[in-house]
Design an enzyme around this catalytic site. Structure first.
Site, PDB file in Angstrom:
ATOM      1  N   GLY A 129      -7.408   8.968  -4.897  1.00  0.00           N
ATOM      2  CA  GLY A 129      -7.500   7.679  -4.231  1.00  0.00           C
ATOM      3  C   GLY A 129      -6.172   7.234  -3.653  1.00  0.00           C
ATOM      4  O   GLY A 129      -6.126   6.531  -2.635  1.00  0.00           O
ATOM      5  N   ARG A 130      -5.094   7.651  -4.289  1.00  0.00           N
ATOM      6  CA  ARG A 130      -3.765   7.259  -3.794  1.00  0.00           C
ATOM      7  C   ARG A 130      -3.479   7.844  -2.420  1.00  0.00           C
ATOM      8  O   ARG A 130      -2.713   7.263  -1.649  1.00  0.00           O
ATOM      9  CB  ARG A 130      -2.694   7.688  -4.800  1.00  0.00           C
ATOM     10  CG  ARG A 130      -2.687   6.796  -6.026  1.00  0.00           C
ATOM     11  CD  ARG A 130      -1.883   7.348  -7.170  1.00  0.00           C
ATOM     12  NE  ARG A 130      -2.116   6.526  -8.349  1.00  0.00           N
ATOM     13  CZ  ARG A 130      -2.018   6.946  -9.595  1.00  0.00           C
ATOM     14  NH1 ARG A 130      -1.685   8.212  -9.844  1.00  0.00           N
ATOM     15  NH2 ARG A 130      -2.245   6.129 -10.603  1.00  0.00           N
ATOM     16  N   TYR A 179      -2.607  -2.270  -5.512  1.00  0.00           N
ATOM     17  CA  TYR A 179      -3.861  -1.686  -6.002  1.00  0.00           C
ATOM     18  C   TYR A 179      -3.851  -0.158  -6.012  1.00  0.00           C
ATOM     19  O   TYR A 179      -3.032   0.478  -5.372  1.00  0.00           O
ATOM     20  CB  TYR A 179      -5.084  -2.252  -5.311  1.00  0.00           C
ATOM     21  CG  TYR A 179      -5.290  -2.108  -3.825  1.00  0.00           C
ATOM     22  CD1 TYR A 179      -4.528  -1.288  -3.021  1.00  0.00           C
ATOM     23  CD2 TYR A 179      -6.323  -2.831  -3.223  1.00  0.00           C
ATOM     24  CE1 TYR A 179      -4.775  -1.181  -1.672  1.00  0.00           C
ATOM     25  CE2 TYR A 179      -6.587  -2.722  -1.870  1.00  0.00           C
ATOM     26  CZ  TYR A 179      -5.804  -1.891  -1.089  1.00  0.00           C
ATOM     27  OH  TYR A 179      -6.059  -1.795   0.247  1.00  0.00           O
ATOM     28  N   GLU A 180      -4.761   0.378  -6.814  1.00  0.00           N
ATOM     29  CA  GLU A 180      -4.852   1.814  -7.104  1.00  0.00           C
ATOM     30  C   GLU A 180      -3.521   2.386  -7.604  1.00  0.00           C
ATOM     31  O   GLU A 180      -3.120   3.491  -7.253  1.00  0.00           O
ATOM     32  CB  GLU A 180      -5.385   2.575  -5.890  1.00  0.00           C
ATOM     33  CG  GLU A 180      -6.848   2.253  -5.630  1.00  0.00           C
ATOM     34  CD  GLU A 180      -7.531   3.198  -4.672  1.00  0.00           C
ATOM     35  OE1 GLU A 180      -7.192   4.391  -4.667  1.00  0.00           O
ATOM     36  OE2 GLU A 180      -8.425   2.725  -3.949  1.00  0.00           O
ATOM     37  N   GLY A 181      -2.866   1.596  -8.438  1.00  0.00           N
ATOM     38  CA  GLY A 181      -1.607   2.012  -9.050  1.00  0.00           C
ATOM     39  C   GLY A 181      -0.427   1.339  -8.388  1.00  0.00           C
ATOM     40  O   GLY A 181      -0.093   1.638  -7.244  1.00  0.00           O
TER      41      GLY A 181
END
Length: 384
Positions: free
Chosen positions: A247-248, A367-369
């Protein structure tokens, strides 16, 4: 190392660029102001095959590579990051997670319509439910519980900041089954939004990415069939971490698009705006800003493409995706801020788009880390 894109990749890039300019640009300011979910644009993305770009055609996907996905994400994010984040979640988190770790029955039932973005002519997309009120960066602190009841699990709890929260038909939910086992007691489940006990909270009033529908999702005694658990018992935390690594790449590409969009608008404006008798592009102060912006955009693009290449070639892309995300997101924040500065007073008003890009850029660092989490991942890797 091959730097030339293939003809197919160039065609996909052009298709994404044309879509962004023709379908996303009209009304983008109004959608941002009204927090309007871009349903029409998402349905059009589905028709293009962009909601399941990397999914095997056997499951309704387009069978494209990750590089093509990065190219499409960049072009769409230049114009409307609210559209691109919906696309990213469905592609990178939901479809990839199901295709990689789901069983055959789960793929046939859920992956196929998710990859197509439609079911019976209606919008059909997914959402990834990990974050909670007290479990963001610390994903091991899950409070949402899934009690084993034999042939089903009883799901209770609340998830926060869920992209596609109200528009998704399917949720991938991370929940704690056995607290005594820590992260090894966490599972991942496929949950349908229309099941009894599932409720969608109010839409969050966000600083940026305002078109995407971000909600809290609550579960009250939701019965989840055993066959809807993804992987073996206790696989949920690994599922979440492996899925987020991919996803990153999507969010890094989104940040790249925001950065390159702000840069391109700044170049165009610098050729039109005059100060002290000449176009501002002729002033060294502006030239230096544009030079730094161009350099950061190019570096971010190469990092995104490298991570995508590693993913396509079955290499470990954990480090490269974290590097791409932290660099591209911070570049997007810096470049969009400089874009507002170059535009001066015009940059502070909505008509010129760059103020929206600056607001949109900030979330890519979170978001997403978060950037801090990415640095933990990178730091651990370089110190091995």
């Amino acid at each position: 190392m091959q730097f030339q894109l293939t003809e197919e990749q160039l065609m996909i890039q052009k298709a994404a660029r044309d879509f962004a300019q023709q379908q996303c640009l009209p009304g983008v300011i109004e959608r941002d102001e009204k927090q309007q979910f871009p349903k029409e644009q998402i349905l059009q993305l589905a028709d293009l095959g962009f909601m399941g770009m990397m999914v095997d055609p056997a499951y309704g996907g387009a069978g494209m590579d990750t590089i093509s996905y990065v190219l499409a994400m960049e072009e769409i994010s230049k114009v409307d990051a609210s559209v691109s984040v919906c696309m990213s979640v469905n592609n990178s988190l939901v479809c990839w997670g199901l295709e990689t770790f789901g069983n055959e029955d789960q793929k046939k039932k859920y992956l196929t319509p998710l990859a197509q973005g439609k079911k019976d002519g209606e919008l059909y997309i997914g959402a990834f439910l990990l974050s909670e009120p007290e479990a963001g960066s610390d994903a091991t602190s899950q409070r949402t519980s899934a009690e084993d009841k034999g042939d089903y699990y009883l799901l209770n709890g609340t998830k926060n900041w869920i992209t596609n929260g109200s528009s998704a038909s399917v949720y991938l939910v991370i929940a704690q089954t056995d607290l005594s086992k820590g992260s090894s007691g966490i599972n991942a489940f496929i949950v349908e939004k229309n099941w009894p006990g599932v409720s969608v909270g109010a839409k969050e009033n966000k600083m940026g990415i305002r078109g995407s529908d971000t909600h809290s999702i609550s579960f009250t005694d939701v019965k989840v069939p055993k066959e809807n658990r993804i992987g073996e018992d206790g696989f949920g935390f690994k599922f979440a971490m492996k899925t987020l690594a991919g996803g990153r790449i999507g969010i890094a590409s989104q940040a790249l698009g925001i950065a390159s969009g702000a840069y391109e608008l700044s170049v165009a404006y610098s050729k039109q705006r005059k100060a002290f008798g000449k176009e501002i592009m002729q002033h060294q102060a502006i030239q230096f800003k544009l030079a730094d912006m161009a350099t950061k955009v190019e570096a971010a693009r190469l990092m995104c493409l490298k991570a995508a290449w590693e993913k396509d070639n079955k290499k470990d892309y954990t480090l490269s995706s974290s590097m791409a995300k932290v660099f591209a997101s911070e570049a997007a924040m810096w470049i969009s801020t400089e874009a507002v500065q170059i535009h001066g007073g015009y940059g502070y008003v909505k008509e010129y788009h760059v103020e929206r890009l600056m607001r949109d850029a900030k979330i890519t660092q979170i978001y997403e880390g978060t950037s801090e989490v990415q640095r933990i991942v990178i730091g651990r890797s370089v110190l091995k």
